[in-house]
Scaffold this active site. Sequence first.
Site, short mmCIF file in Angstrom:
data_model
loop_
_atom_site.label_atom_id
_atom_site.label_comp_id
_atom_site.label_asym_id
_atom_site.label_seq_id
_atom_site.Cartn_x
_atom_site.Cartn_y
_atom_site.Cartn_z
CE1 TYR A 1 -1.71 -5.81 1.92
CE2 TYR A 1 -2.79 -7.19 0.30
CZ TYR A 1 -2.19 -7.05 1.52
OH TYR A 1 -2.06 -8.14 2.35
NE ARG B 1 -9.98 -5.15 3.96
CZ ARG B 1 -9.92 -6.48 3.83
NH1 ARG B 1 -10.19 -7.27 4.86
NH2 ARG B 1 -9.61 -7.02 2.68
NE ARG C 1 15.51 5.70 2.61
CZ ARG C 1 15.85 5.84 3.89
NH1 ARG C 1 16.57 6.86 4.28
NH2 ARG C 1 15.46 4.93 4.79
CG HIS D 1 12.34 8.28 7.70
ND1 HIS D 1 13.60 8.47 7.16
CD2 HIS D 1 12.32 7.02 8.19
CE1 HIS D 1 14.30 7.36 7.32
NE2 HIS D 1 13.56 6.46 7.94
CE LYS E 1 -5.89 -7.01 2.11
NZ LYS E 1 -5.27 -8.13 2.79
CD GLU F 1 -4.80 -10.83 11.31
OE1 GLU F 1 -5.79 -10.87 10.60
OE2 GLU F 1 -4.02 -9.84 11.36
CG LEU G 1 -7.20 -7.02 7.30
CD1 LEU G 1 -6.68 -5.60 7.15
CD2 LEU G 1 -6.93 -7.82 6.04
N1 PDD Z 1 -4.98 -11.24 2.92
N2 PDD Z 1 -5.67 -11.09 7.95
C1 PDD Z 1 -4.58 -10.86 7.19
C2 PDD Z 1 -3.30 -10.49 7.86
C3 PDD Z 1 -4.67 -10.97 5.78
O1 PDD Z 1 -3.58 -10.71 5.04
C4 PDD Z 1 -5.90 -11.35 5.20
C5 PDD Z 1 -6.08 -11.50 3.72
C6 PDD Z 1 -7.00 -11.59 6.04
C7 PDD Z 1 -8.35 -11.96 5.51
O2 PDD Z 1 -9.03 -10.85 4.97
P1 PDD Z 1 -10.10 -11.02 3.78
O3 PDD Z 1 -11.07 -12.05 4.22
O4 PDD Z 1 -10.70 -9.69 3.64
O5 PDD Z 1 -9.31 -11.48 2.56
C8 PDD Z 1 -6.84 -11.43 7.42
C9 PDD Z 1 -5.07 -11.20 1.47
C10 PDD Z 1 -5.92 -12.24 0.84
C11 PDD Z 1 -3.67 -11.08 0.89
O6 PDD Z 1 -2.86 -10.44 1.53
O7 PDD Z 1 -3.43 -11.60 -0.20
#
Ligand code: PDD
Length: 281
Positions: A34, A53, A100, A102, A145, A178, A202
């Site tokens: 996403y 990304r 289903r 994997h 992501k 993070e 991320l």
């Molecule tokens: N998440 N690290 C993680 C694990 C995140 O889920 C996010 C943001 C970030 C920051 O990335 P960015 O600056 O590109 O938003 C770092 C979004 C906002 C979410 O999952 O809703």
Amino acid sequence: MNNKTVYLNGQYVPLDEAKVSVMDRGFLFGDGVYEVIPCYLGQLFHFQAHVDRLTASLAGIRMANPYSTEQWLDIFKPLMDVSENQYIYVQITRGVAPKRDHAFPEKTPPTIFAMCNNILPFAGLETGVKAITLDDSRWQFCNIKAIALLAHLLHRQDAVEKDCAEAILINRDGFVTEGAASNLFAVIDGVLLTPPKSNQILAGITRDVILELAAKNNIACREANISLAELKTASEIWVTSSTREIIPVVELDGVAVADGKVGAVWHAMNSIFQAYKQSLL
Ligand code: PDD
């Protein structure tokens, strides 16, 4: 009832009518990725970086980006309200397979979903928030992501249950990665630091913008590994994301960060960041 229009597989439909099969691999396996893209008064913020990304996340799970940047823009535009500060949520899964299994199905079209929501003002922006540190229990592909966010959710929930806004994650070597849904910055010995990009974090778009703005505005800043012990000496800690922007952390694990007040570097960077956002409108 929610009749807001959303996008699902080529159609614009009311949210309540947007339905996905229970055989969707997103539902069965969390097999998808996403993006969250800010959209201020109808202007997508660093759109190309978000699309890039998304392409990288898709490549990470061996899928191709189905659309060009222009095509994505055409898809998102009808969802956006030019009088609001919003974010686009877009999700792509490996689609609906007949059984289903994997292993990846052959030639299954992806499921593509997008919606646009208002960004609500975040209460802790001016006052700062509390955070806790936790052992990072996530997988080895945090640069993707992925929609499979269970470990992130458990970390965030642990924080919420301790009356904290975010969990700051520490890897097995004792270094900060993070936040559960954010990147981390810390001011240590007068220098703004953030962990380098790797498969353990991320690569946040907000993070990149802050690094660029710091360099342009002579704020001493560099990418560096930060140990938990070093983090505890920080004069400022921030967590950053597209929906919350730059949030100062004023208490870590029940102990005040410096004097427990929002710091001067945050005030400087937040003004620079807000002015930069304005300049793009
Ligand atoms: N998440 N690290 C993680 C694990 C995140 O889920 C996010 C943001 C970030 C920051 O990335 P960015 O600056 O590109 O938003 C770092 C979004 C906002 C979410 O999952 O809703």
